[in-house]
Design an enzyme around this catalytic site. Structure first.
Site, PDB file in Angstrom:
ATOM      1  N   LYS A 116       0.835  -1.204   0.000  1.00  0.00           N
ATOM      2  CA  LYS A 116       0.000   0.000   0.000  1.00  0.00           C
ATOM      3  C   LYS A 116       0.875   1.262   0.000  1.00  0.00           C
ATOM      4  O   LYS A 116       0.564   2.247  -0.659  1.00  0.00           O
ATOM      5  CB  LYS A 116      -0.922   0.018   1.229  1.00  0.00           C
ATOM      6  CG  LYS A 116      -2.116  -0.919   1.106  1.00  0.00           C
ATOM      7  CD  LYS A 116      -3.168  -0.308   0.213  1.00  0.00           C
ATOM      8  CE  LYS A 116      -4.472  -1.063   0.101  1.00  0.00           C
ATOM      9  NZ  LYS A 116      -4.460  -2.385  -0.434  1.00  0.00           N
ATOM     10  N   LYS A 199      -5.890 -13.786  -9.346  1.00  0.00           N
ATOM     11  CA  LYS A 199      -6.897 -13.670  -8.307  1.00  0.00           C
ATOM     12  C   LYS A 199      -8.093 -12.834  -8.742  1.00  0.00           C
ATOM     13  O   LYS A 199      -7.930 -11.733  -9.265  1.00  0.00           O
ATOM     14  CB  LYS A 199      -6.235 -13.020  -7.086  1.00  0.00           C
ATOM     15  CG  LYS A 199      -7.076 -13.086  -5.842  1.00  0.00           C
ATOM     16  CD  LYS A 199      -6.319 -12.573  -4.641  1.00  0.00           C
ATOM     17  CE  LYS A 199      -7.271 -12.384  -3.482  1.00  0.00           C
ATOM     18  NZ  LYS A 199      -6.677 -11.668  -2.379  1.00  0.00           N
ATOM     19  N   LYS A 202      -8.819  -8.524  -8.267  1.00  0.00           N
ATOM     20  CA  LYS A 202      -7.672  -7.621  -8.402  1.00  0.00           C
ATOM     21  C   LYS A 202      -8.029  -6.407  -9.260  1.00  0.00           C
ATOM     22  O   LYS A 202      -7.483  -5.338  -9.097  1.00  0.00           O
ATOM     23  CB  LYS A 202      -6.475  -8.359  -9.045  1.00  0.00           C
ATOM     24  CG  LYS A 202      -5.726  -9.223  -8.053  1.00  0.00           C
ATOM     25  CD  LYS A 202      -4.657  -8.417  -7.298  1.00  0.00           C
ATOM     26  CE  LYS A 202      -3.939  -9.286  -6.300  1.00  0.00           C
ATOM     27  NZ  LYS A 202      -3.947  -8.780  -4.934  1.00  0.00           N
TER      28      LYS A 202
END
Ligand code: TRP
Ligand code: SF4
Length: 335
Positions: A116, A199, A202
């Site tokens: 992040k 995934k 995403k």
């Protein structure tokens, strides 16, 4: 009577839930909540959401949506406790108390924080301290109700590991207080995205949302990436590199699954046909969920709030008791 094991898990309120959330975790939550030997708490981590989202209306809307999702996938709110993180202010108190036992270096090492931080910096945005202390709040979520079992996906394992360390540290310094929470990941599966990425979720373009209509499911699946080497109808395919087959394995079963596997390898079935079977099975999973959801929506706008009020009250009572004990042990009771 044997004390029930306490199961706790949360989900961040960020947008619509998709098939990846359902197959990866929520289906498992519903099974756990029907197990008599377990007392389940499922909450919406709306305080965690503040680390990445700022629109209050969005956050409020997503919260209510997730309540409806939880119930429509089969969690019975009269058995399991469904609540909002923000309904239990004591969790924030516990976050401070646990933060005083947490090395900053452990937080800086967290993969979620590093990821992040890099993303925010690349965008020229502020790296808020909530991103750093995110795992301490999560430890407070877990230790507040003295959870024994925490069902979460792989990406959350380092956070649960920190909660375990904090529980051990607290118990060593201040005396036996918390059970050491166990990860419960046996059933957690990774659900691939439609774009061939690892995934689902995403990006916005690679998901099947729980609210998608049959037409949308068929359209999205028909456009999804398959084995890139299978160019023509008569080319045999390799299911092990195809994300449609990976979805089949999670959704289809028995003879049908065996036929897809064999048919792809021998070019007996084409990708179109294979995808039609998958779409049909996805629609079969989604229809009852959507039907239940429609019934809940009919109950009116206040319904999710009633669930949250009730669940918040139940959760708060239990968590507040723990926090009072913790403050007392740490020498900072409320005078
Ligand atoms: N961080 C989790 C996620 O993004 C959500 C969460 C917050 C959670 N607190 C928790 C999960 C406590 C389990 C236990 O998915
Ligand atoms: Fe993938 Fe199915 Fe096509 Fe095989 S037939 S490549 S499994 S979509």
């Amino acid at each position: 009577m044997k004390k029930k094991e306490v199961v706790l898990s949360g989900i961040r309120a960020t947008g619509k839930l998709h098939l990846g959330n359902y197959l990866g975790a929520m289906k498992f939550f519903a099974q756990l909540s029907q197990d008599d030997s377990k007392e389940c708490f499922f909450f919406i981590a709306n305080l965690h959401t503040l680390t990445t989202k700022t629109d209050p209306d969005d956050i409020k809307r997503d919260l209510k949506e997730i309540v409806l999702d939880y119930i429509s996938i089969g969690i019975d709110p009269s058995i399991a406790t469904i609540f909002a993180q923000s309904s239990v202010p004591e969790t924030c108190e516990l976050t401070w108390l646990l933060g005083c036992l947490t090395p900053v270096a452990d937080l800086e090492r967290m993969p979620h924080f590093k990821d992040k931080k890099d993303k925010k910096e690349a965008l020229g945005e502020i790296v808020n301290s909530g991103l750093l202390t995110y795992p301490v709040l999560m430890a407070a979520d877990i230790l507040g109700p003295r959870a024994n079992l925490v069902p979460v996906g792989e990406d959350q394992h380092p956070h649960v590991e920190l909660a375990r360390e904090l529980a051990r540290r607290f118990n060593t310094i201040y005396g036996e207080t918390f059970p050491i929470p166990e990860l419960l990941s046996g059933e957690a599966v990774r659900v691939p995205g439609l774009d061939g990425s690892g995934k689902m979720g995403k990006s916005d373009y690679n998901t099947i949302d729980l609210s998608d209509s049959p037409e949308t499911v068929i359209k999205k699946i028909s456009k999804a990436v398959t084995d890139p080497a299978r160019q023509r109808r008569n080319d045999p395919g390799d299911p092990s590199v195809c994300n449609i087959y990976a979805l089949h394995m999670l959704i289809s079963s028995g003879q049908e699954l065996a036929q897809v596997l064999e048919g792809c390898r021998t070019a007996d079935i084409g990708c179109m046909n294979c995808k039609e079977i998958l779409s049909k099975n996805i629609v079969n999973i989604l229809s009852p969920i959507q039907q239940k959801r429609a019934e809940l929506v009919d109950k009116g706008l206040d319904f999710p709030l009633e669930i949250l009020n009730d669940g918040g009250e139940r959760a708060r009572k239990i968590i507040a008791e723990t926090v009072e004990e913790v403050k007392d042990k740490m020498g900072v009771p409320m005078y």
